[in-house]
Design a protein around this motif. Structure first.
Motif, PDB file in Angstrom:
ATOM      1  N   ALA A 174     -18.297 -22.199  32.762  1.00 18.30           N
ATOM      2  CA  ALA A 174     -19.495 -21.737  33.870  1.00 18.30           C
ATOM      3  C   ALA A 174     -19.712 -20.121  33.628  1.00 18.30           C
ATOM      4  O   ALA A 174     -20.558 -19.612  34.203  1.00 18.30           O
ATOM      5  CB  ALA A 174     -18.801 -21.617  35.315  1.00 18.30           C
ATOM      6  N   GLY A 175     -19.290 -19.814  32.151  1.00 19.17           N
ATOM      7  CA  GLY A 175     -19.637 -18.601  31.957  1.00 19.17           C
ATOM      8  C   GLY A 175     -18.656 -17.308  32.439  1.00 19.17           C
ATOM      9  O   GLY A 175     -18.770 -16.272  32.614  1.00 19.17           O
ATOM     10  N   ALA A 176     -17.261 -17.769  32.268  1.00 23.36           N
ATOM     11  CA  ALA A 176     -16.165 -16.868  32.781  1.00 23.36           C
ATOM     12  C   ALA A 176     -15.886 -15.968  31.839  1.00 23.36           C
ATOM     13  O   ALA A 176     -16.462 -15.962  30.682  1.00 23.36           O
ATOM     14  CB  ALA A 176     -15.103 -17.734  33.065  1.00 23.36           C
ATOM     15  N   GLY A 177     -15.502 -14.673  32.295  1.00 21.32           N
ATOM     16  CA  GLY A 177     -14.958 -13.646  31.466  1.00 21.32           C
ATOM     17  C   GLY A 177     -15.803 -12.303  31.706  1.00 21.32           C
ATOM     18  O   GLY A 177     -16.830 -12.302  32.315  1.00 21.32           O
ATOM     19  N   THR A 206      -9.421  -9.215  24.702  1.00 18.18           N
ATOM     20  CA  THR A 206      -8.185  -9.738  25.009  1.00 18.18           C
ATOM     21  C   THR A 206      -8.234 -10.327  26.499  1.00 18.18           C
ATOM     22  O   THR A 206      -8.993 -10.053  27.272  1.00 18.18           O
ATOM     23  CB  THR A 206      -7.254  -8.984  24.847  1.00 18.18           C
ATOM     24  OG1 THR A 206      -5.790  -9.219  25.050  1.00 18.18           O
ATOM     25  CG2 THR A 206      -7.175  -7.579  25.954  1.00 18.18           C
ATOM     26  N   ALA A 207      -7.322 -11.271  26.514  1.00 15.93           N
ATOM     27  CA  ALA A 207      -7.043 -11.706  27.675  1.00 15.93           C
ATOM     28  C   ALA A 207      -5.565 -11.447  28.239  1.00 15.93           C
ATOM     29  O   ALA A 207      -4.549 -11.989  27.702  1.00 15.93           O
ATOM     30  CB  ALA A 207      -7.011 -13.396  27.844  1.00 15.93           C
ATOM     31  N   SER A 208      -5.666 -10.339  29.119  1.00 11.73           N
ATOM     32  CA  SER A 208      -4.220  -9.892  29.549  1.00 11.73           C
ATOM     33  C   SER A 208      -3.869  -9.928  30.895  1.00 11.73           C
ATOM     34  O   SER A 208      -2.614  -9.273  31.182  1.00 11.73           O
ATOM     35  CB  SER A 208      -4.397  -8.110  28.827  1.00 11.73           C
ATOM     36  OG  SER A 208      -5.330  -7.705  29.707  1.00 11.73           O
ATOM     37  N   GLY A 209      -4.827 -10.405  31.734  1.00 11.50           N
ATOM     38  CA  GLY A 209      -4.607 -10.190  33.169  1.00 11.50           C
ATOM     39  C   GLY A 209      -4.417 -11.549  33.781  1.00 11.50           C
ATOM     40  O   GLY A 209      -3.036 -12.675  33.338  1.00 11.50           O
ATOM     41  N   GLU A 210      -4.934 -11.980  34.843  1.00 13.55           N
ATOM     42  CA  GLU A 210      -4.759 -13.263  35.697  1.00 13.55           C
ATOM     43  C   GLU A 210      -5.507 -14.352  35.223  1.00 13.55           C
ATOM     44  O   GLU A 210      -5.208 -15.375  36.078  1.00 13.55           O
ATOM     45  CB  GLU A 210      -4.666 -12.723  37.028  1.00 13.55           C
ATOM     46  CG  GLU A 210      -3.913 -11.747  37.608  1.00 13.55           C
ATOM     47  CD  GLU A 210      -4.145 -11.237  39.193  1.00 13.55           C
ATOM     48  OE1 GLU A 210      -5.309 -11.829  39.650  1.00 13.55           O
ATOM     49  OE2 GLU A 210      -3.668 -10.385  39.497  1.00 13.55           O
ATOM     50  N   GLY A 211      -6.141 -14.238  34.413  1.00 16.59           N
ATOM     51  CA  GLY A 211      -7.201 -15.236  34.169  1.00 16.59           C
ATOM     52  C   GLY A 211      -6.401 -16.381  33.186  1.00 16.59           C
ATOM     53  O   GLY A 211      -5.368 -16.476  33.032  1.00 16.59           O
ATOM     54  N   ASP A 217     -10.604 -10.963  29.664  1.00 19.97           N
ATOM     55  CA  ASP A 217     -10.806 -10.039  30.817  1.00 19.97           C
ATOM     56  C   ASP A 217     -10.922  -8.435  30.482  1.00 19.97           C
ATOM     57  O   ASP A 217     -11.009  -7.617  31.251  1.00 19.97           O
ATOM     58  CB  ASP A 217      -9.519 -10.075  31.801  1.00 19.97           C
ATOM     59  CG  ASP A 217      -8.065 -10.161  31.290  1.00 19.97           C
ATOM     60  OD1 ASP A 217      -8.112  -9.147  30.185  1.00 19.97           O
ATOM     61  OD2 ASP A 217      -7.041 -10.505  31.823  1.00 19.97           O
ATOM     62  N   SER A 218     -10.814  -8.151  28.986  1.00 20.82           N
ATOM     63  CA  SER A 218     -11.036  -6.818  28.571  1.00 20.82           C
ATOM     64  C   SER A 218     -11.862  -6.782  27.206  1.00 20.82           C
ATOM     65  O   SER A 218     -11.325  -7.825  26.342  1.00 20.82           O
ATOM     66  CB  SER A 218      -9.739  -6.105  28.525  1.00 20.82           C
ATOM     67  OG  SER A 218      -9.144  -5.652  29.672  1.00 20.82           O
ATOM     68  N   VAL A 238      -9.135  -5.408  34.543  1.00 20.76           N
ATOM     69  CA  VAL A 238      -7.689  -5.471  34.770  1.00 20.76           C
ATOM     70  C   VAL A 238      -7.443  -3.763  34.850  1.00 20.76           C
ATOM     71  O   VAL A 238      -6.137  -3.132  34.604  1.00 20.76           O
ATOM     72  CB  VAL A 238      -6.876  -5.971  34.029  1.00 20.76           C
ATOM     73  CG1 VAL A 238      -6.704  -7.569  34.138  1.00 20.76           C
ATOM     74  CG2 VAL A 238      -6.762  -5.663  32.377  1.00 20.76           C
ATOM     75  N   VAL A 239      -8.473  -2.931  35.172  1.00 18.28           N
ATOM     76  CA  VAL A 239      -8.207  -1.325  35.192  1.00 18.28           C
ATOM     77  C   VAL A 239      -8.415  -0.979  36.484  1.00 18.28           C
ATOM     78  O   VAL A 239      -9.551  -1.020  37.015  1.00 18.28           O
ATOM     79  CB  VAL A 239      -9.199  -0.516  34.400  1.00 18.28           C
ATOM     80  CG1 VAL A 239      -8.974   0.896  34.522  1.00 18.28           C
ATOM     81  CG2 VAL A 239      -8.819  -1.009  32.833  1.00 18.28           C
TER      82      VAL A 239
END
Length: 337
Positions: A174-177, A206-211, A217-218, A238-239
């Motif tokens: 769906a075009g997440a991120g 990087t993918a460092s959070g809740e996804g 997510d950054s 995530v900031v």
């Protein structure tokens, strides 16, 4: 001669439609919201009841068949924009679409071409270029207030609200991120400031959070523009407590836009030169009001949207370049056509 009221249909019962767009359309003396469509009829009806909108649908077909509706505003998932915009254009409706227009530049370009063939207005809802803060920054740049620009830093890093921690974090198709949600705005804002396109982009994500695993997510990216201008962008979900703004540095000074990367009016603009530091006066207005006003003027044949379909194609192109660089570890050269 009396100007015609522009009657709108909303495609997507979204947060942005509820919190901002319905109000901005209704503020305009020629703006009217007639219908809402959502894939979930109960959601559409609840939205309709809450916002006082006459008609609610769970399908595009009846809404696009309504001859009273002149324009649509699309704020669904990113992967749905292409088909919905094309359907609305085919029905002869003017289209204001959320970014990104599509997930691929060629798809976004196909929307632009369809609108030209049909003779309808197409606009991308890039709101930052309509904020008083960014308009003030652009005026300073045009006036040469800081001399020759040599570098820019955009820090567009915040915390994704709980209500938006849905497909943006979990549905890659769906075009997440963060890139297609936030970085895409940076591309439009930079082109607005500099009135040119970057030549190359390098990025790390990087993918460092809740996804979900693999959904970034950054992202940090470096962009090169003509004239040896270097840009650094930091975009994140995530900031939670950092400022969001922009710094523009030149041979004769710097412009600081503090807390100006948001939907709500606010923030400040500071000019620093050899004469000292000066706060730039801002008349804080809802950014979407200007976007709607420019769009309705274009529908009336009096100008063009503040962010066109072509602008939307470019922001997709640049977001894709950031994603490609982050995925491959390679610098991406930007074609200038």
């Amino acid at each position: 001669m009396t100007e015609k009221v522009v009657s709108w249909g909303l495609i997507g019962a979204s947060t942005i439609a509820r919190e901002w767009m319905v109000g901005s359309i209704r503020k305009h003396p020629l703006g009217r919201v007639k219908a809402i469509v959502s894939s979930d009829l109960s959601r559409a009806q609840a939205f309709s009841d809450q916002m006082g909108i006459p008609d609610a649908y769970d399908s595009l077909v009846p809404m696009l068949s309504d001859r009273e509706i002149d324009a649509v505003y699309i704020s669904t998932k990113n992967d749905q924009h292409l088909s919905q915009a094309l359907a609305a254009i085919e029905a002869g409706k003017h289209v204001l679409c959320e970014k990104p227009l599509a997930l691929e530049p060629k798809e976004a370009q196909s929307i632009v071409e369809a609108a030209k063939r049909k003779g309808v207005v197409l606009a991308t809802n890039h709101h930052l270029r309509n904020m008083e803060s960014h308009l003030a920054i652009k005026r300073l740049l045009r006036e040469g207030a800081i001399g020759k620009v040599n570098s820019i830093r955009i820090f567009h890093a915040g915390s994704l609200p709980q209500s938006l921690k849905t497909w943006r974090l979990f549905e890659k198709s769906a075009g997440a991120g963060v890139i297609y949600d936030i970085t895409v705005h940076n591309g439009d804002l930079l082109r607005f400031y500099l009135e040119t396109n970057p030549t190359r982009i390098t990025a790390l994500a990087t993918a460092s959070g809740e996804g979900a695993n693999g959904i970034e997510d950054s992202v940090m990216s470096v962009w090169e523009f003509p004239g040896d201008i270097l840009v650094q962008c930091h975009d994140s979900f995530v900031v939670g407590y950092g400022p969001r703004g922009v710094e523009i540095h030149g041979s004769a000074g710097s412009i600081l836009g503090i807390d100006v990367m948001s939907q709500a009016p606010g923030g400040s603009v500071v000019l620093r030169t050899s004469d000292g530091e000066r706060d730039i006066p801002l008349e804080l207005r809802v950014t979407y009001d200007r976007g709607v006003s420019d769009f309705i003027a274009a529908v009336q044949g009096k100008g063009s949207p503040s962010s066109t379909g072509e602008d939307g194609v470019w922001s997709v192109k640049l977001a894709k370049a950031v994603a490609q660089s982050a995925a491959t570890g390679q610098t991406v050269l930007i074609e200038q056509v």
